[in-house]
Design an enzyme around this catalytic site. Sequence first.
Site, PDB file in Angstrom:
ATOM      1  N   LYS A   1       0.855  -1.195   0.000  1.00  0.00           N
ATOM      2  CA  LYS A   1       0.000   0.000   0.000  1.00  0.00           C
ATOM      3  C   LYS A   1       0.884   1.235   0.000  1.00  0.00           C
ATOM      4  CE  LYS A   1      -0.153  -0.547   4.976  1.00  0.00           C
ATOM      5  NZ  LYS A   1      -0.827  -1.144   6.103  1.00  0.00           N
TER       6      LYS A   1
ATOM      7  N   ARG B   1     -10.254   0.668  15.060  1.00  0.00           N
ATOM      8  CA  ARG B   1     -10.181   1.457  13.831  1.00  0.00           C
ATOM      9  C   ARG B   1     -11.306   0.958  12.933  1.00  0.00           C
ATOM     10  NH1 ARG B   1      -4.418   1.419  10.718  1.00  0.00           N
ATOM     11  NH2 ARG B   1      -5.036  -0.742  10.374  1.00  0.00           N
TER      12      ARG B   1
ATOM     13  N   TYR C   1      15.658  31.643   3.908  1.00  0.00           N
ATOM     14  CA  TYR C   1      14.507  32.471   4.284  1.00  0.00           C
ATOM     15  C   TYR C   1      14.564  32.900   5.752  1.00  0.00           C
ATOM     16  CZ  TYR C   1      11.881  31.347   0.011  1.00  0.00           C
ATOM     17  OH  TYR C   1      11.453  31.240  -1.280  1.00  0.00           O
TER      18      TYR C   1
ATOM     19  N   MET D   1      11.142  24.988  -0.577  1.00  0.00           N
ATOM     20  CA  MET D   1      10.243  24.068  -1.268  1.00  0.00           C
ATOM     21  C   MET D   1      11.011  23.099  -2.168  1.00  0.00           C
ATOM     22  SD  MET D   1       7.089  24.916  -3.831  1.00  0.00           S
ATOM     23  CE  MET D   1       6.177  25.924  -2.700  1.00  0.00           C
TER      24      MET D   1
HETATM   25  C1  LIG Z   1      -0.040  -1.928   6.866  1.00  0.00           C
HETATM   26  C2  LIG Z   1      -0.617  -3.129   7.448  1.00  0.00           C
HETATM   27  C3  LIG Z   1       0.207  -4.222   7.783  1.00  0.00           C
HETATM   28  C4  LIG Z   1       1.695  -4.197   7.697  1.00  0.00           C
HETATM   29  O1  LIG Z   1       2.227  -3.675   8.885  1.00  0.00           O
HETATM   30  P1  LIG Z   1       3.820  -3.513   9.085  1.00  0.00           P
HETATM   31  O2  LIG Z   1       3.966  -3.014  10.454  1.00  0.00           O
HETATM   32  O3  LIG Z   1       4.263  -2.530   8.071  1.00  0.00           O
HETATM   33  O4  LIG Z   1       4.365  -4.852   8.881  1.00  0.00           O
HETATM   34  C5  LIG Z   1      -0.414  -5.377   8.213  1.00  0.00           C
HETATM   35  N1  LIG Z   1      -1.744  -5.448   8.330  1.00  0.00           N
HETATM   36  C6  LIG Z   1      -2.562  -4.416   8.056  1.00  0.00           C
HETATM   37  C7  LIG Z   1      -4.010  -4.564   8.231  1.00  0.00           C
HETATM   38  C8  LIG Z   1      -2.019  -3.225   7.605  1.00  0.00           C
HETATM   39  O5  LIG Z   1      -2.822  -2.203   7.318  1.00  0.00           O
END
Ligand SMILES: *Cc1c(COP(=O)(O)O)cnc(C)c1O
Length: 896
Positions: free
Chosen positions: A566, A664, A791, A840
């Site tokens: 992701k 969550r 800046y 930037m």
């Molecule tokens: C991102 C995620 C992981 C991976 O977690 P890491 O700590 O990066 O290994 C596992 N399970 C879910 C549901 C996630 O959203």
Amino acid sequence: MAQGKGMACLHGGDAPIIYAKNNRRKIIQSLCRKWEKEYLCTRSVGYEAARNTDFVAVGCTVLIRELNIIRAMTYTIERVATLIGAHRYGNRDANIGFLLTDSRSLCFAEETLFFALKTDRNDGQHFIGDLYRRGVFNFVVEHLPDNYDTLYPDVNFLKVVNPLGALQRLAERHRDEFDIPVVGITGSNGKTMVKEWLYQLLSPQMVVTRSPRSYNSQIGVPLSVWLMNELTQIGVFEAGISMPGEMASLRSIIQPTIGVLTGIGTAHQENFASMEEKCSEKLKLFHDSEAVIYNADDDLIARCMEQSGYKGRRMGWSQKDRNAPLFVKTIEKKENTTTVTYVYNGKEGQYSIPFIDSASVVNSITCMAVSLYLGLSADDLDRRMQRLEPVAMRLEVKTGQHGCTLINDSYNSDVKSLDIALDFMNRRPDHKGRRHTLILSDIYQSGESPRELYREVSTLVQGRGVEKFIGIGPEISAQSDEIKVREKFFFESVDSFISSEVFRSLRDEVILLKGSRSFGFDLLTELLAQKVHETILEVNLNAVVDNLNHYRSFMKPTTKLVCMIKADGYGAGAVEIAKTLQDHRVDYLAVAVADEGVTLRKNGITSNIMIMNPEMTAFKTMFDYDLEPEVYSFRLLEALIKAAEKEGVAGFPVHVKLDTGMHRLGFDPNKDIDRLIARMQHQNAVIPRSVFSHFVGSDSDSFDEFSARQFALFDEGSRKLQAAFPHKILRHIDNSAGIEHFPERQLDMCRLGLGLYGIDSRNNHIINNVCTLKTTILQLRHVPAGDTVGYSRKGVIDRDSVIAAIPIGYADGLNRRLGNRRCYCLVGGKRAEYVGNICMDVTMIDVTGIDCKEGDSVEIFGDHLPVTVLSDALDTIPYEVLTCISNRVKRVYFQD
Ligand SMILES: *Cc1c(COP(=O)(O)O)cnc(C)c1O
């Protein structure tokens, strides 16, 4: 210099000689006529190999290639069966030239013998059907497939107890055919560099067969040794081990006459009780060698040599002991070269190399020892040492102009490495079905005549599906007729290519660039690559694989794995990471939203894909692209079922999330399970493929008790769900930190995220670094004490300073809070603090006292500066730093 018995001189225009057994005489005679070669047939041949092969040709490999394509030595299938002690089923006639252990690398199906190897993760038996359809008819197996005689008529199955053992046995018997010097190299580092340099030093006068890249394992070594053929005058092979007891089998396969130990480091130390044990294991390679070359100044090595009972010639080199077999008298470093003065056999000699780093110097000493032992003269040695080329191990993948992708391979140009690079190109899926183009320079030092060489190249590129061929150099141009690719172009030099229409019309192609350094291919790549901002994120795909294996080592072989890619692969770029993971057969890939999944599909990813945050508006896309959503609420589930029913979709796999404490997303295992089961059972649009939950704190011991409670809740809830369905529902809860910390909770599957990118969040430590963010110095200036930088006059200078401007800013993802000396980057390995406010697009750094110039490289984080230094300075986690690198920073991928 030693040669095979009865071997004819290969160079200098001697008439080629063919030794042939009677049954092949006719074929060879007619081929000789065809190729206008002279020949000589004999019935009794001195050359050992002829006993076991149908014929042997020397200096005339073309003939053999006509029959067997590339491999000069082939074995009949009966002969192979005898050599490996197999029971043969099937009676198809076959000559074996190629050994295959990875079905994805198939090239010459007819002559291939596939070994169905079983590893922790995989079983080669599963690939028999696929290979059979692709034209492979010869298999070494542990079990005959069910109904083999009806399913696979006309196939040879060689049944053995252990296919890996059989592969090693076959290589051993092949090695027995050669009475030539063979160098066996082992050690913790430098093996590949020593091997490649020996190749560079020796190949001007002898035909060297060596391990391709770093094929040095229990599988790689037999495949390497198998590459020796009648032309081979010396073999140079690497042997790598990771466990006690592995060296014995490598020794019988390589049977080195000369042993080389490059050095002992701490790699794989976890599997050895002590450094001594590891050193002694490595020395086993040399037990029967005539001579061993090692660093006698290294106490550990000297001690282990002492205890080894080794009987041959000890060629320890030393900088301290004047009486050592090889005394290194002085090592003088100048700006770009190092000169080594040595005493060997009572004679003083000297050579220079175009390198100054100490690893190169030590490796050159090792190479000198081998070369002198083999009889190379001091003058030749010096001449060739001066021309040593750096050993680049990388294959780089870059985005090119006009819709092209560039694969840049600056590894030594030779036929074997060309084959590996072509294989790499073929294995990367390409959704657009773009044309495969090869740009190849003259190949040096092959030991074959140009005509034979380029005929071999032609066979190879046709086999590997190259559709457009661009040859650069006088030699390859002269052989243009030999290259049988329909679309082909030849140029004398890179310059003439660049000014041609062919160069300007490169469009929508996957281009492999493979050229000897002296041809100036660097310029070519630079022109072809997409022009961007000078800031890049380098992504090391080998490190991804190493991290994958690191985490797999905590898991049972049967446990499945989801890789989390992701947020565009935690910033590394999801598509290329996914290609690598698919190549290593992970069970699932997971992305956040449907669009990320679509991008993967459009780029040729066929693995299972899970969508962690499915949008209600994207269900149809998910059905169309086979993207399996997570479901975490009744609202989502109802909408999904409705959409599926509307589209006429049935049995679509979904992944059920339970909330065990993160609070969550997810169903409540205490309250929702019964209703969830009832709902799922009364529809057939979707089916639960897996059920999972997520730890809130597997990266810290202080949450262990909470994690235990989470697990208990999950265990109960997920069992209940499973009990309600007849099919297997995969249960999973461990993330990266969980895999390491709670291996007993791995259940059916684990989810690997941050660990894949090399970050061990439990220990805030880097396992194998994947991402390196780099930029270059745009401008240097002296700023006197009292002035300010940037800046708002925040960067007050309190001593006369040198300030560098670099083209990276907060818009690239360099967090503004790192400015004003809160953190630093590396210039020439030294720390340079951020001065003043980060802008930037540009940032200023303090390089006072650091030896640097405009154009020099700057590391923001990566191989030498852990990303955790930045996340600590920002009081955040490495995830955030990685995923903030903006899209305008070009990702460059490489792999060995
Ligand atoms: C991102 C995620 C992981 C991976 O977690 P890491 O700590 O990066 O290994 C596992 N399970 C879910 C549901 C996630 O959203």
